[in-house]
Scaffold this motif. Structure first.
Motif, mmCIF file in Angstrom:
data_model
loop_
_atom_site.group_PDB
_atom_site.id
_atom_site.type_symbol
_atom_site.label_atom_id
_atom_site.label_comp_id
_atom_site.label_asym_id
_atom_site.label_seq_id
_atom_site.Cartn_x
_atom_site.Cartn_y
_atom_site.Cartn_z
ATOM 1 N N LYS A 1 -7.514 1.707 -6.091
ATOM 2 C CA LYS A 1 -8.494 1.460 -5.041
ATOM 3 C C LYS A 1 -8.985 0.015 -5.118
ATOM 4 O O LYS A 1 -9.174 -0.537 -6.203
ATOM 5 C CB LYS A 1 -9.675 2.422 -5.189
ATOM 6 C CG LYS A 1 -10.697 2.326 -4.045
ATOM 7 C CD LYS A 1 -11.857 3.277 -4.253
ATOM 8 C CE LYS A 1 -11.416 4.719 -4.108
ATOM 9 N NZ LYS A 1 -12.577 5.652 -4.171
ATOM 10 N N THR B 1 0.853 -1.183 0.000
ATOM 11 C CA THR B 1 0.000 0.000 0.000
ATOM 12 C C THR B 1 0.897 1.244 0.000
ATOM 13 O O THR B 1 2.112 1.134 0.169
ATOM 14 C CB THR B 1 -0.913 0.026 1.241
ATOM 15 O OG1 THR B 1 -0.127 0.430 2.388
ATOM 16 C CG2 THR B 1 -1.539 -1.341 1.514
ATOM 17 N N GLY C 1 -12.316 -0.166 -0.698
ATOM 18 C CA GLY C 1 -12.004 1.249 -0.540
ATOM 19 C C GLY C 1 -10.570 1.510 -0.150
ATOM 20 O O GLY C 1 -10.087 2.653 -0.266
ATOM 21 N N ASP C 2 -9.847 0.480 0.346
ATOM 22 C CA ASP C 2 -8.438 0.659 0.686
ATOM 23 C C ASP C 2 -7.629 0.965 -0.581
ATOM 24 O O ASP C 2 -8.027 0.604 -1.689
ATOM 25 C CB ASP C 2 -7.872 -0.616 1.338
ATOM 26 C CG ASP C 2 -8.348 -0.784 2.769
ATOM 27 O OD1 ASP C 2 -8.975 0.159 3.304
ATOM 28 O OD2 ASP C 2 -8.103 -1.856 3.349
ATOM 29 N N LYS C 3 -6.490 1.604 -0.386
ATOM 30 C CA LYS C 3 -5.615 1.907 -1.507
ATOM 31 C C LYS C 3 -4.398 0.987 -1.490
ATOM 32 O O LYS C 3 -3.817 0.733 -0.432
ATOM 33 C CB LYS C 3 -5.175 3.368 -1.460
ATOM 34 C CG LYS C 3 -6.325 4.345 -1.713
ATOM 35 C CD LYS C 3 -5.859 5.781 -1.672
ATOM 36 C CE LYS C 3 -7.017 6.743 -1.954
ATOM 37 N NZ LYS C 3 -6.590 8.153 -1.896
ATOM 38 N N ILE D 1 -8.930 -4.724 -8.007
ATOM 39 C CA ILE D 1 -8.547 -3.314 -7.928
ATOM 40 C C ILE D 1 -8.915 -2.583 -9.210
ATOM 41 O O ILE D 1 -9.054 -3.186 -10.269
ATOM 42 C CB ILE D 1 -7.040 -3.152 -7.634
ATOM 43 C CG1 ILE D 1 -6.198 -3.715 -8.792
ATOM 44 C CG2 ILE D 1 -6.659 -3.826 -6.331
ATOM 45 C CD1 ILE D 1 -4.701 -3.459 -8.641
#
Length: 431
Positions: A111, A86, A99-101, A407
């Motif tokens: 994302k 990340t 929603g995490d990157k 993603i």
């Protein structure tokens, strides 16, 4: 032929505008290369299992909801403890949420659009030629090149199952993957200049209040003078030994900025066996990581006889592993080897056997020189061609709980353990 083809797509467009689901998807991929199309090659299976009819039913208001239960093998999976890169460093696969990157295989920030638990799956460990390892299911996808592909410059997407029985051909590695491109992590405020920290980790001492370093290169001394924290100076103690003195305070118990920063990083007081690179520096911007590596290699590094490889040595296993991580994060080759040496303090004492860790380092053409000091930069040169990471071994491990992610990046690639580029699930390409 082209008149017939254009007429065919005109009909599909007309039907798509009249809400025919099948025609819409066929027309949607009109301008894609045949090998890049997802829907058309799988259309017979979608028809067989009633998916097209079911989706059309929702458009025609026959059904309010369509539930799709996918068969085993449609999700590509890694164990929950596998690492995902990340903008702030590696996290465990099991902690990833929608929603995490994450950092994609092309170095961009992407994302996470989907997270899919896969239950228990058979897991295999993949070992690359530099000793790097990661784990995944046999359905997991990889962007690779075969021996023939490397000659033509082509790539292919294959699952691990397809590679298990032919990853070696006549003792030669068949499949290769690319090293990572240039990446930057989220911005961090570094209190110690990365070159200075790297040099102190390699050939410095911060075990006592007298923080210092050793070098025979005046060039290095002058560079360190320029990048010291404010109100610090370099004082020569002996022929090759230098002390960094703080002038921003006085009195018993006073601590300078450099010492306070080393304490905050958890480094002050450590011996050579216990040195490590703090996460803040491991996951800093590209230029800071280059400067950190230069400090490390100018101190405890050397240029190998062929000129295209460097070697870093340390008695700290963690520091050697961290140096390999830094090199991998910069797109280079790094392999850690262990050598045993005997050491005695006095002539009549019994020699103690100690491990020394050697990191062999290479960079492809176009990368920055990993040294600063002139006598080393003039000897070192990058490889004339791009480096590849070769799949050296695939071994069955056992069953593990897994999940896969999807993603929003056109490459559909993300970065896992040891900076290895791998593929996300293709399931959502259809939906």
């Amino acid at each position: 032929y082209y008149d017939i083809l254009n007429t065919y797509y005109d009909i599909l467009l007309c039907e798509a505008q009249n809400q025919v689901f099948d025609s819409y998807l066929l027309y949607l991929e009109r301008n894609r290369e045949p090998k890049e199309r997802f829907y058309a090659p799988k259309r017979p299976q979608f028809q067989k299992f009633g998916l097209i009819e079911a989706y059309q039913g929702t458009i025609d208001d026959i059904y309010d909801t369509v539930c799709v239960s996918m068969p085993p093998g449609t999700g590509k999976a890694q164990p929950l403890y596998s690492k995902v890169l990340t903008p702030d460093g590696f996290v465990e696969m099991g902690s990833i949420k929608v929603g995490d990157k994450v950092i994609s295989g092309n170095g961009n920030v992407a994302k996470v659009l989907g997270v899919y638990p896969q239950g228990e799956k058979d897991i295999y460990e993949i070992t690359l030629d530099d000793g790097s390892k990661c784990r995944c299911s046999d359905e997991h996808l990889w962007k690779v090149q075969t021996i023939e592909d490397r000659k033509s410059g082509k790539y292919r997407i294959v699952d691990l199952k397809s590679m298990v029985n032919n990853y070696r051909r006549n003792l030669q590695s068949n499949y290769s993957i690319d090293y990572i491109p240039k990446i930057n992590f989220s911005e961090k405020k570094l209190e110690i200049h990365p070159y200075l920290l790297g040099y102190l980790l390699g050939d410095g001492c911060f075990k006592t209040k007298n923080i210092g370093f050793a070098t025979a290169d005046i060039e290095i001394v002058e560079k360190i003078k320029k990048i010291l924290p404010d109100n610090h100076e370099v004082v020569k103690d002996a022929k090759y030994n230098y002390r960094i003195k703080s002038n921003n305070g006085s009195g018993r118990g006073h601590k300078g900025i450099l010492r306070l920063s080393l304490e905050n990083l958890g480094l002050f007081g450590l011996s050579s066996h216990n040195k490590f690179i703090p996460d803040m520096y491991l996951y800093s911007d590209h230029e800071s990581r280059i400067e950190l590596l230069r400090g490390l290699l100018d101190s405890d590094g050397s240029v190998c006889s062929n000129g295209t490889a460097a070697e870093f040595t340390s008695i700290s296993k963690k520091l050697a592993s961290d140096v390999a991580d830094i090199v991998h994060s910069l797109g280079g080759y790094a392999s850690v080897n262990t050598k045993k040496i005997s050491r005695r303090e006095k002539e009549n004492e019994k020699a103690e056997i100690e491990n020394v860790y050697r990191v062999i380092i290479e960079f492809p053409e176009g990368c920055e020189n990993p040294f600063f000091v002139k006598r080393k930069t003039e000897k070192f040169r990058c490889k004339k061609r791009g480096l590849k990471r070769f799949i050296h071994n695939i071994e069955y491990i056992g069953k593990e709980k897994c999940q896969c992610i999807y993603i929003d990046d056109p490459t559909h690639l993300y970065i896992t353990d040891d900076y290895i580029i791998t593929h996300n699930t293709t399931l959502l390409k259809f939906f």
